[in-house]
Design an enzyme around this catalytic site. Structure first.
Site, PDB file in Angstrom:
ATOM      1  N   TYR A   1       0.864  -1.192  -0.103  1.00 53.50           N
ATOM      2  CA  TYR A   1      -0.085   0.007   0.170  1.00 53.50           C
ATOM      3  C   TYR A   1       0.874   1.231  -0.104  1.00 53.50           C
ATOM      4  O   TYR A   1       1.474   1.626   0.964  1.00 53.50           O
ATOM      5  CB  TYR A   1      -0.959  -0.201   1.215  1.00 53.50           C
TER       6      TYR A   1
ATOM      7  N   LYS B   1      -1.722  -1.590  -3.779  1.00 55.32           N
ATOM      8  CA  LYS B   1      -2.574  -0.408  -3.753  1.00 55.32           C
ATOM      9  C   LYS B   1      -1.874   0.702  -4.110  1.00 55.32           C
ATOM     10  O   LYS B   1      -0.903   1.414  -3.208  1.00 55.32           O
ATOM     11  CB  LYS B   1      -3.526  -0.384  -2.642  1.00 55.32           C
TER      12      LYS B   1
END
Length: 294
Positions: free
Chosen positions: A136, A164
């Site tokens: 992320y 992400k």
């Protein structure tokens, strides 16, 4: 190949009036999400107010959501930390519960260099070698950017399967795509960039708006995948005002306000976050009425 689906919802954490976690509403909302366009539920991410949750609350949330979702979708645990030891312990516990994967945020505040980031994520992955991990990258919150070259090194580790990408940079996402194997999945970390990122090989989105429009997001992604690019663009433009309204102030303040407008008893945010202003609430009402969400 691990597949988290097209639409991953970064789920809010409902609270009671006294500030405790409302596990009953959590269960109902998780079930609602997988019935309305969500492929995987991400628990205890930024949208879930992870900075103000205790580890005990997080572990309970993991189990409640897993039970609510059942076999209808996947559950991803936000077990990242700016302490490698802490992230390893939390990730191992999530793996033992039987969840489907882990989201690992770039360590925040201490700003490790790229080599430190590589070693951090590698250590976590090796501690749970059969547990899928999604990186992320959100430099706006963490203060450090996970560079494409570092992502490429990490993608060589078998159970680091996705990222992400919330840098807001199409160039960065393009470089990640060019440096990683096709099976390594890229997810947009911004609802408004989902369609542009699909054009450079993204798999889908880790979404905030999917609490409200999960099925429409699915339709947009599927339209793009089947060559109906004009239809996908029309859906993107239709949803764009909502994407913007949900980020007029710090997430998840507007989202919790929007869900409350729909009748969900999700409570307020935990301090230091606060309730939505009258201006934010009014803007949400206008957009949601236009989209027939109220």
């Amino acid at each position: 190949m691990v597949n988290f689906g097209r639409v991953v919802t970064a789920m809010i954490t409902p609270f009671n009036p006294d500030g405790s976690v409302n596990y009953g509403v959590t269960e109902k909302l998780a079930a609602h999400l997988v019935e309305h366009g969500t492929d995987a539920v991400l628990v205890c991410g930024t949208t879930g107010e992870s900075p103000t949750l205790t580890w005990d609350e997080e572990y309970e949330l993991f189990q409640v959501v897993k039970k609510a979702v059942g076999s209808r979708g996947k559950v991803i645990a936000g077990t990242g930390s700016n302490s490698t030891r802490e992230a390893i312990a939390a990730t191992q516990k999530a793996a033992n519960i039987g969840l489907d994967g882990s989201l690992q945020v770039v360590p925040y505040y201490n700003k490790p260099p790229q080599e430190g980031l590589y070693r951090h994520f590698k250590a976590i992955a090796q501690s749970c070698p059969d547990f899928p991990i999604m990186l992320y990258n959100i430099p706006g919150r963490t203060g450090q950017n996970l560079l494409p070259e570092t992502v490429a090194r990490l993608a060589e580790i078998p159970n680091i399967v996705a990222i992400k990408e919330a840098s807001g940079s199409l160039d960065q996402a393009s470089l990640v795509r060019s440096l990683t194997p096709p099976e390594f999945q890229i997810y947009s970390g911004d609802d408004s960039l989902t369609l542009p990122l699909l054009s450079i090989g993204a798999a889908g989105v880790v979404s905030v708006a999917s609490h409200l429009v999960g099925e429409t997001l699915q339709s947009m992604i599927q339209a793009y995948e089947t060559g109906k690019t004009q239809e996908a663009t029309q859906l993107h433009l239709k949803l764009l005002p909502l994407f913007k309204a949900l980020f007029t102030t710090t997430n998840p303040i507007p989202l919790k306000c929007a869900l409350s407008l729909q009748g969900w008893d999700v409570g307020s945010t935990r301090p230091p976050l606060c309730e939505a202003s009258d201006e934010v609430k009014k803007a949400l009402e206008v957009v949601m009425q236009q989209l027939n969400l109220l």
